[in-house]
Design a protein around this motif. Sequence first.
Motif, PDB file in Angstrom:
ATOM      1  N   LYS A  39     -15.615  31.236  41.191  1.00 50.98           N
ATOM      2  CA  LYS A  39     -16.862  30.793  42.087  1.00 50.98           C
ATOM      3  C   LYS A  39     -18.210  30.498  41.308  1.00 50.98           C
ATOM      4  O   LYS A  39     -19.155  29.793  41.675  1.00 50.98           O
ATOM      5  N   THR A  95     -13.882  29.661  54.862  1.00 53.20           N
ATOM      6  CA  THR A  95     -13.520  28.405  54.309  1.00 53.20           C
ATOM      7  C   THR A  95     -14.851  27.701  53.910  1.00 53.20           C
ATOM      8  O   THR A  95     -14.836  27.309  52.603  1.00 53.20           O
ATOM      9  N   ASN A 118     -16.723  29.183  50.841  1.00 58.62           N
ATOM     10  CA  ASN A 118     -16.042  29.437  49.764  1.00 58.62           C
ATOM     11  C   ASN A 118     -16.012  31.192  49.468  1.00 58.62           C
ATOM     12  O   ASN A 118     -16.339  31.696  48.403  1.00 58.62           O
ATOM     13  N   ASP A 132      -6.713  34.901  52.842  1.00 55.73           N
ATOM     14  CA  ASP A 132      -6.699  34.566  51.257  1.00 55.73           C
ATOM     15  C   ASP A 132      -6.049  35.643  50.469  1.00 55.73           C
ATOM     16  O   ASP A 132      -5.268  35.610  49.569  1.00 55.73           O
TER      17      ASP A 132
END
Length: 404
Positions: free
Chosen positions: A126, A218, A221, A250
């Motif tokens: 990320k 979502t 992120n 996730d």
Amino acid sequence: MSSSVIDFIATEARFGAQNYAPIGVVLSRGEGVWVWDTEGNRYLDCLSAYSAVSQGHCHPKILAAMVEQAHRLTLTSRAFHNDQLALFYEEIAALTGSHKVLPMNSGAEAVETAIKSVRKWGYEVKGVPDGQAEIIVCANNFHGRTLGIVGFSTDPETHGHFGPFAPGFKIIPFGDAAALKKAITPNTVAFLVEPIQGEAGVVIPPAGYFTEVRQLCTANNVMLVLDEIQTGLGRTGKLLAEQHEGIEADVTLLGKALSGGFYPVSAVLSNNDVLGTLRPGQHGSTFGGNPLACAVARAAMRVLVEEGMIENAARQGARFLEGLKDIRANTIREVRGRGLMLAVELHPEAGRARRYCEALQGKGILAKDTHEQTIRIAPPLVITSDQVDWALERLASTLTQDFS
């Protein structure tokens, strides 16, 4: 209590740390939904070792798998491959739809593994600045008792006088999607949450909450980490509690029922992004993924599906919940539950739930209190309709009992 029972309890008190307050019964045998004490008294187990014995005590097929594997090979460490680990990976991935699996021992180890993994993902994928990763958690959570975990607990009994604690956690109310939205920043790497808060008293979030949570994670992120250590593997009437709202986490954490109560086994289930960041030497466990654990877990998953335990949890849970709601007692403030994860919350003026659990023991039921006013009810998933009705009769007579 007989002198032998008193001796067992006194010996525990003399030599053991006083970090539990068990009900005054000494158990020596179990089969299915039943357990027996050292004096031969039989009880319906309505705790299932906090949902670890979902398949019933001493399930013969899990026992056979454990004995067979114990005769062959028990431990290699992860320095070498073994012939059970790959099969465990394959079968748990097929059952849950996961892409990557990391086996550990306890539920708390699975949580710690997830925290490390999502932070690493945050930095390497990320792009969060080093040392700035944030994980959002919920008030009244229970994810284990390690130092890392209790630092973000809101229960004073859990974290009092154990600090200092690691930074990097934000605490928001459970069931409040607006609070989650407000708490997310560019440095947020994960939202760690229980689908149902078990230790808090079987607290169920509002309908649609996890649908909105999934959308928020979502869109930003952020990794959604669901702690299904208690709720997973059929306890709520679905394989995973996330399925009640049709979402996918996730990262999913499993434990407890993953071994049917025979052996400590847990697992972190995720995608390639999160677990793919780990390299040799960066995380591990001597016992995690050992052949004995894998053989036991494979059998535990197999009987769960082949014997229809998940469907039975849905049927009997609905029967149990309806029966509890039908009890007319001034002591009851609220009844709630999903599948065979149930709770009766008492009015404060009814007194502590502990005394009701002790009264239930005298009627052949073992249940456990939590947070002063709540009785948790979570029998093995093999319970029958007749056994549910038998339990309801005794619960009704106890909850209407006058303790004054």
